[in-house]
Design a protein around this motif. Structure first.
Motif, short mmCIF file in Angstrom:
data_model
loop_
_atom_site.label_atom_id
_atom_site.label_comp_id
_atom_site.label_asym_id
_atom_site.label_seq_id
_atom_site.Cartn_x
_atom_site.Cartn_y
_atom_site.Cartn_z
N HIS A 80 -10.78 -0.94 0.22
CA HIS A 80 -9.77 0.11 0.39
C HIS A 80 -10.47 1.45 0.29
CE1 HIS A 80 -6.34 -2.64 0.24
NE2 HIS A 80 -7.08 -3.33 -0.60
N SER A 110 -3.45 2.90 -5.54
CA SER A 110 -3.43 1.61 -6.22
C SER A 110 -4.83 0.99 -6.27
CB SER A 110 -2.51 0.63 -5.50
OG SER A 110 -1.24 1.17 -5.33
N TYR A 111 -5.71 1.43 -5.36
CA TYR A 111 -7.03 0.83 -5.25
C TYR A 111 -8.15 1.82 -5.54
CZ TYR A 111 -4.41 -2.91 -3.07
OH TYR A 111 -3.51 -3.92 -2.84
N TRP A 112 -7.87 2.87 -6.27
CA TRP A 112 -8.86 3.90 -6.60
C TRP A 112 -9.92 3.30 -7.51
CZ3 TRP A 112 -9.99 8.53 -4.78
CH2 TRP A 112 -10.77 9.39 -5.53
N ASP A 121 -5.33 5.13 -0.96
CA ASP A 121 -4.31 4.31 -1.60
C ASP A 121 -4.63 4.33 -3.09
OD1 ASP A 121 -2.67 2.35 -2.66
OD2 ASP A 121 -2.85 1.06 -0.89
N SER A 138 0.83 -1.20 0.00
CA SER A 138 0.00 0.00 0.00
C SER A 138 0.86 1.25 0.00
CB SER A 138 -0.90 0.03 1.23
OG SER A 138 -1.84 -1.00 1.14
N HIS A 139 0.42 2.22 -0.75
CA HIS A 139 1.05 3.53 -0.78
C HIS A 139 -0.04 4.58 -0.60
CE1 HIS A 139 4.13 1.08 -2.70
NE2 HIS A 139 4.98 2.02 -2.33
#
Length: 123
Positions: free
Chosen positions: A48, A66-68, A64, A2-3
């Motif tokens: 997320h 990456s999970y938009w 995050d 996760s970022h």
């Protein structure tokens, strides 16, 4: 991995932020924090979630990337919320001064038209 991204906003009033999300039909939940502050959680199907978290000065967006899963990019998402937030602030604060909203309309170009009025009771 996760970022999380924290994006600063100008949203300082939870009431107006909630009204803006409601106007945009964005489902959200309040999450009560220990210090008399609440965060707003926007659930996503992947678990997320998107969060507006109080940092002591404003509600920053925590997500995050990456999970938009929203229908449009994050910049557009924030712009839409900011536009509605501004309208809600104008309506709410002008009511405190005796003004009443007469017309609130979303235009085809994406802008909003807001008409407020106040009668002069002294004349």
């Amino acid at each position: 991995m996760s970022h999380f991204t924290n994006m600063k906003t100008r949203f300082q009033n939870l009431f107006y932020l909630e009204k803006a999300l409601n106007r945009l039909n964005i489902t959200h939940n309040k999450q009560k924090k220990i210090q008399n502050n609440s965060n707003l959680i926007i659930p996503q199907a992947n678990g997320h979630n998107i969060e507006f978290s109080w940092n002591g000065q404003e509600y920053e967006l925590i997500v995050d990337m990456s999970y938009w899963l929203q229908d449009y990019p994050i910049e557009t998402f924030l712009d839409k919320i900011a536009q509605q937030y501004a309208g809600e602030v104008i309506i709410g604060e002008s009511k405190k001064l005796g003004f009443q909203p007469i017309k609130y309309q979303q235009n085809q170009d994406g802008s909003n038209t807001l008409v407020i009025e106040r009668w002069n009771e002294k004349s």
